[in-house]
Design a protein around this motif. Structure first.
Motif, PDB file in Angstrom:
ATOM      1  N   CYS A  86      38.890  47.174  65.944  1.00 56.30           N
ATOM      2  CA  CYS A  86      37.442  47.127  65.699  1.00 56.30           C
ATOM      3  C   CYS A  86      37.092  47.761  64.358  1.00 56.30           C
ATOM      4  CB  CYS A  86      36.698  47.837  66.822  1.00 56.30           C
ATOM      5  SG  CYS A  86      36.766  47.013  68.424  1.00 56.30           S
ATOM      6  N   GLY A  87      37.726  48.897  64.064  1.00 47.90           N
ATOM      7  CA  GLY A  87      37.478  49.562  62.791  1.00 47.90           C
ATOM      8  C   GLY A  87      37.897  48.710  61.607  1.00 47.90           C
ATOM      9  N   PHE A  88      39.007  47.999  61.756  1.00 46.77           N
ATOM     10  CA  PHE A  88      39.485  47.113  60.686  1.00 46.77           C
ATOM     11  C   PHE A  88      38.475  46.003  60.431  1.00 46.77           C
ATOM     12  CE2 PHE A  88      41.965  43.341  59.371  1.00 46.77           C
ATOM     13  CZ  PHE A  88      42.514  43.837  58.197  1.00 46.77           C
ATOM     14  N   ILE A  89      37.965  45.380  61.487  1.00 43.21           N
ATOM     15  CA  ILE A  89      36.969  44.314  61.337  1.00 43.21           C
ATOM     16  C   ILE A  89      35.673  44.875  60.758  1.00 43.21           C
ATOM     17  CG2 ILE A  89      35.545  42.671  62.619  1.00 43.21           C
ATOM     18  CD1 ILE A  89      37.863  42.326  64.549  1.00 43.21           C
ATOM     19  N   LEU A  90      35.282  46.077  61.191  1.00 43.75           N
ATOM     20  CA  LEU A  90      34.067  46.705  60.679  1.00 43.75           C
ATOM     21  C   LEU A  90      34.166  46.922  59.171  1.00 43.75           C
ATOM     22  CD1 LEU A  90      32.194  49.652  62.363  1.00 43.75           C
ATOM     23  CD2 LEU A  90      32.708  49.751  59.930  1.00 43.75           C
ATOM     24  N   GLY A  91      35.298  47.500  58.734  1.00 43.92           N
ATOM     25  CA  GLY A  91      35.466  47.740  57.309  1.00 43.92           C
ATOM     26  C   GLY A  91      35.496  46.454  56.506  1.00 43.92           C
ATOM     27  N   TRP A  92      36.167  45.435  57.046  1.00 43.61           N
ATOM     28  CA  TRP A  92      36.236  44.154  56.347  1.00 43.61           C
ATOM     29  C   TRP A  92      34.842  43.567  56.148  1.00 43.61           C
ATOM     30  CZ3 TRP A  92      40.025  41.167  54.098  1.00 43.61           C
ATOM     31  CH2 TRP A  92      39.636  39.870  53.756  1.00 43.61           C
ATOM     32  N   ASN A  93      33.997  43.622  57.181  1.00 44.12           N
ATOM     33  CA  ASN A  93      32.668  43.026  57.088  1.00 44.12           C
ATOM     34  C   ASN A  93      31.779  43.766  56.108  1.00 44.12           C
ATOM     35  OD1 ASN A  93      31.836  40.738  59.235  1.00 44.12           O
ATOM     36  ND2 ASN A  93      33.486  41.969  60.077  1.00 44.12           N
ATOM     37  N   LEU A  94      31.899  45.075  56.029  1.00 45.74           N
ATOM     38  CA  LEU A  94      31.083  45.825  55.072  1.00 45.74           C
ATOM     39  C   LEU A  94      31.483  45.486  53.634  1.00 45.74           C
ATOM     40  CD1 LEU A  94      30.809  49.339  56.787  1.00 45.74           C
ATOM     41  CD2 LEU A  94      29.073  47.543  56.642  1.00 45.74           C
ATOM     42  N   VAL A  95      32.789  45.446  53.381  1.00 47.93           N
ATOM     43  CA  VAL A  95      33.252  45.095  52.036  1.00 47.93           C
ATOM     44  C   VAL A  95      32.899  43.647  51.715  1.00 47.93           C
ATOM     45  CG1 VAL A  95      35.290  44.819  50.569  1.00 47.93           C
ATOM     46  CG2 VAL A  95      35.104  46.804  52.089  1.00 47.93           C
ATOM     47  N   SER A  96      33.125  42.756  52.681  1.00 41.84           N
ATOM     48  CA  SER A  96      32.835  41.344  52.479  1.00 41.84           C
ATOM     49  C   SER A  96      31.348  41.123  52.213  1.00 41.84           C
ATOM     50  CB  SER A  96      33.281  40.541  53.701  1.00 41.84           C
ATOM     51  OG  SER A  96      32.951  39.181  53.575  1.00 41.84           O
ATOM     52  N   LEU A  97      30.486  41.868  52.903  1.00 41.84           N
ATOM     53  CA  LEU A  97      29.047  41.727  52.698  1.00 41.84           C
ATOM     54  C   LEU A  97      28.671  42.001  51.251  1.00 41.84           C
ATOM     55  CD1 LEU A  97      26.106  41.460  53.674  1.00 41.84           C
ATOM     56  CD2 LEU A  97      26.210  43.863  54.360  1.00 41.84           C
ATOM     57  N   ILE A  98      29.215  43.061  50.690  1.00 38.62           N
ATOM     58  CA  ILE A  98      28.881  43.426  49.310  1.00 38.62           C
ATOM     59  C   ILE A  98      29.395  42.376  48.330  1.00 38.62           C
ATOM     60  CG2 ILE A  98      29.236  45.164  47.514  1.00 38.62           C
ATOM     61  CD1 ILE A  98      29.493  47.248  49.769  1.00 38.62           C
ATOM     62  N   VAL A  99      30.647  41.980  48.484  1.00 38.28           N
ATOM     63  CA  VAL A  99      31.240  41.017  47.555  1.00 38.28           C
ATOM     64  C   VAL A  99      30.554  39.663  47.649  1.00 38.28           C
ATOM     65  CG1 VAL A  99      33.366  39.823  46.919  1.00 38.28           C
ATOM     66  CG2 VAL A  99      33.462  42.217  47.614  1.00 38.28           C
ATOM     67  N   GLU A 100      30.344  39.163  48.866  1.00 38.63           N
ATOM     68  CA  GLU A 100      29.703  37.858  49.027  1.00 38.63           C
ATOM     69  C   GLU A 100      28.269  37.878  48.511  1.00 38.63           C
ATOM     70  OE1 GLU A 100      30.377  35.584  52.735  1.00 38.63           O
ATOM     71  OE2 GLU A 100      31.537  37.336  53.357  1.00 38.63           O
ATOM     72  N   PHE A 101      27.557  38.964  48.757  1.00 37.42           N
ATOM     73  CA  PHE A 101      26.178  39.065  48.268  1.00 37.42           C
ATOM     74  C   PHE A 101      26.151  38.980  46.744  1.00 37.42           C
ATOM     75  CE2 PHE A 101      22.370  41.230  46.866  1.00 37.42           C
ATOM     76  CZ  PHE A 101      21.405  40.778  47.746  1.00 37.42           C
ATOM     77  N   PHE A 102      27.061  39.697  46.095  1.00 40.81           N
ATOM     78  CA  PHE A 102      27.108  39.693  44.631  1.00 40.81           C
ATOM     79  C   PHE A 102      27.487  38.312  44.099  1.00 40.81           C
ATOM     80  CE2 PHE A 102      29.724  40.122  40.778  1.00 40.81           C
ATOM     81  CZ  PHE A 102      28.775  40.664  39.912  1.00 40.81           C
ATOM     82  N   PHE A 103      28.497  37.696  44.690  1.00 42.57           N
ATOM     83  CA  PHE A 103      28.962  36.393  44.207  1.00 42.57           C
ATOM     84  C   PHE A 103      27.902  35.313  44.403  1.00 42.57           C
ATOM     85  CE2 PHE A 103      33.876  36.889  44.226  1.00 42.57           C
ATOM     86  CZ  PHE A 103      33.738  37.917  43.304  1.00 42.57           C
TER      87      PHE A 103
END
Length: 562
Positions: free
Chosen positions: A199-216
């Motif tokens: 769960c922690g791995f998925i949580l961290g992935w989504n937070l990082v992915s949110l920032i990168v996808e938002f910027f792109f």
């Protein structure tokens, strides 16, 4: 030297361009989706005493919500600016998964304490919250997919059919690769560590992915000016309803005073009065129902309606690498390691399908590409039909009428003779669904076991070989056909209806997928699988027949225009 600098400059321009940014953003989004879809099913199994009940409820809620709300999601995509739709969908999706992961971590860590609170009702509340958040994340993911893969890509390519086909094929290749690698990655984390760490791995992935996808996505929106141009949609909000209310009051206060007609006829005024006479909640409900009805009507009147319906019918099938087919193969003595290998080969053939699509479209045109892909798909699936009657097939129709079989010693003998070709999971009836975690092989949609005996070797592997040979080779035609219909919808649906029509298409896909699960529930035994194969091929045949009718109409219309 100049050539090297020129190549480097071209590479930098491509890396900063909208296509590459969309590919990276899509890859991050697809990777997160695949990890989450796989992990949530396993989490729900673990939460509910290793039972499939919560997983079944979750699947029903997800399918039902998209089926009911698909048109509304598409209409929302159409009515709002592209950047707001993408950012809102991205934010809701990732935050829902993040909060859901936190809830799951708390439940896994303090499950015994939670079960003692409110006589166990707090556990039910946690289960409900998890399913609702996961469903919201899926709805947001559906909206994001409609926005980016059905609308943004069309605008980015400048409506160039060749570039559009290339982007569609590349996005599908990314999807094929992540569909295999992402579940394996999160599965390894869950196997080597624990559910909490997963769960922690998925949580961290989504937070990082949110920032990168938002910027792109923000950068793509800035560097492609055409994305900011969109046909105006009707805003149905509080201000709009209040405006209608004021018009009603003005009409009542001064009957003789002429009122402006928004559509230029008296019927509109009567309809407006009927709407504004209702309470606010009923007016909103009426608008929602009207939006859904209009969305389905818009889908029906599209020139590519038959092609879209044909694609939807392909979802009613057990001939894919999902939990049903892999589970059946496991009962027939196929090991988990071999199934994982077959899934890898299947992914490769899917990639070949995307390559074939681009080549065929360039050579024969888009409509003819669909015809060729349909014929290839159906031809390969004939191997699956042959597997039903080949040596080693466990099909036994007598089990569908157990009363007759019980009263007939002859049929009973036949049943025992056929039964020797089935290889159920070893162990007693009370055997837990999941054994020790170290023995689990994680695949895309199912859980396979190494230390569970699969029975004696079958007398013949001809049936299972034909089955998987047909399933694997058919994916070449399947994905080429899928890309064909996708591009047909992108090219032929007007921009103002692109979202709602694709939303209804998603609803149809989920509806036909539900039918395939109903089929399995009706005939769940390995001895019944042959019947499911035949029904699946019939549905697929109907789907391709619909496409053939569309192709005939399109060619006739083309000849008349010339």
């Amino acid at each position: 030297m100049l050539t090297a600098f020129s190549s480097l400059g071209s590479a930098l321009i491509y890396l900063k361009g909208p296509k590459f940014l969309i590919y990276v953003s899509g890859a991050l989004s697809m990777w997160g989706d695949r990890m989450w879809h796989f992990a949530i099913s396993v989490f729900l199994i673990e939460l509910y005493g290793r039972s499939l009940l919560l997983t079944a409820v979750f699947g029903l809620v997800v399918a039902g919500s998209v089926l009911l709300l698909g048109a509304l999601l598409g209409d929302w995509v159409d009515r709002n600016p592209r950047n707001k739709v993408a950012h809102a969908s991205l934010f809701v999706q990732n935050i829902s998964v993040t909060v859901c992961s936190i809830v799951l971590m708390l439940v896994f860590s303090y499950k015994q304490r939670i079960e003692q609170i409110w006589d166990g009702w707090l556990t039910v509340v946690c289960y409900t919250v998890v399913i609702i958040l996961a469903d919201v994340a899926n709805l947001a993911s559906t909206a994001l997919t409609i926005a980016i893969q059905r609308d943004w890509i069309v605008v980015i390519t400048g409506y160039n059919r060749g570039h559009l086909a290339g982007m569609n094929a590349t996005m599908r290749r990314i999807d094929q690769v992540t569909n295999i690698l992402a579940p394996l990655a999160v599965g390894q984390v869950m196997t080597l560590a624990s559910n909490v760490v997963g769960c922690g791995f998925i949580l961290g992935w989504n937070l990082v992915s949110l920032i990168v996808e938002f910027f792109f996505l923000s950068r793509v929106y800035r560097i492609v000016p055409a994305l900011s141009v969109k046909p105006p949609g009707v805003e149905v909000d509080e201000v709009y309803l209040q405006r209608m209310e004021r018009r009603r009051l003005q009409a009542e206060g001064n009957v003789a005073q002429p009122q402006p007609l928004t559509e230029g006829n008296c019927n509109t005024r009567l309809q407006l009065k009927e709407i504004t006479d209702l309470p606010l909640c009923f007016r909103r409900f009426r608008w929602l129902m009207s939006t859904c009805k209009d969305g389905w009507r818009a889908y029906y009147r599209q020139p590519v309606f038959l092609a879209g319906m044909g694609l939807a019918f392909l979802y009613t099938t057990v001939l894919g690498f999902d939990c049903i087919t892999t589970g059946y193969a496991y009962t027939q003595g196929i090991s988990g390691s071999l199934l994982s290998l077959l899934m890898g080969v299947s992914a490769i053939t899917g990639l070949l399908g995307t390559v074939m699509f681009t080549r065929l479209r360039k050579t024969y045109g888009l409509v003819n590409t669909g015809i060729i892909s349909s014929c290839l798909h159906l031809g390969c699936l004939l191997l699956c039909v042959c597997s039903v009657f080949a040596p080693g097939s466990p099909m036994d129709l007598s089990l569908l009428v157990p009363d007759v079989a019980a009263n007939s010693s002859e049929l009973g003998g036949m049943g025992r003779q056929r039964q020797k070709h089935t290889y159920p999971l070893g162990g007693g009836s009370n055997q837990p669904l999941l054994p020790d975690r170290s023995s689990i092989h994680w695949t895309n949609n199912t859980v396979l076991f190494d230390n569970v005996p699969s029975g004696t070797a079958p007398e013949s592997y001809v049936s299972i070989i034909l089955l998987f040979l047909g399933v694997i080779t058919a994916r070449i035609g399947l994905w080429s056909f899928d890309l064909t219909v996708t591009q047909l919808m992108q090219e032929n649906i007007c921009e103002s209806e692109r979202g709602v029509v694709n939303g209804v298409q998603s609803s149809m896909n989920y509806l036909m997928d539900l039918l395939h699960f109903i089929m399995v529930i009706s005939a769940p035994q390995p001895q019944h699988f042959g019947i499911l194969v035949i029904i699946s091929v019939l549905f697929i045949t109907v789907g391709h027949t619909m496409y053939f009718l569309y192709a005939h109409q399109a060619k006739r219309k083309s000849r008349l225009n010339t």
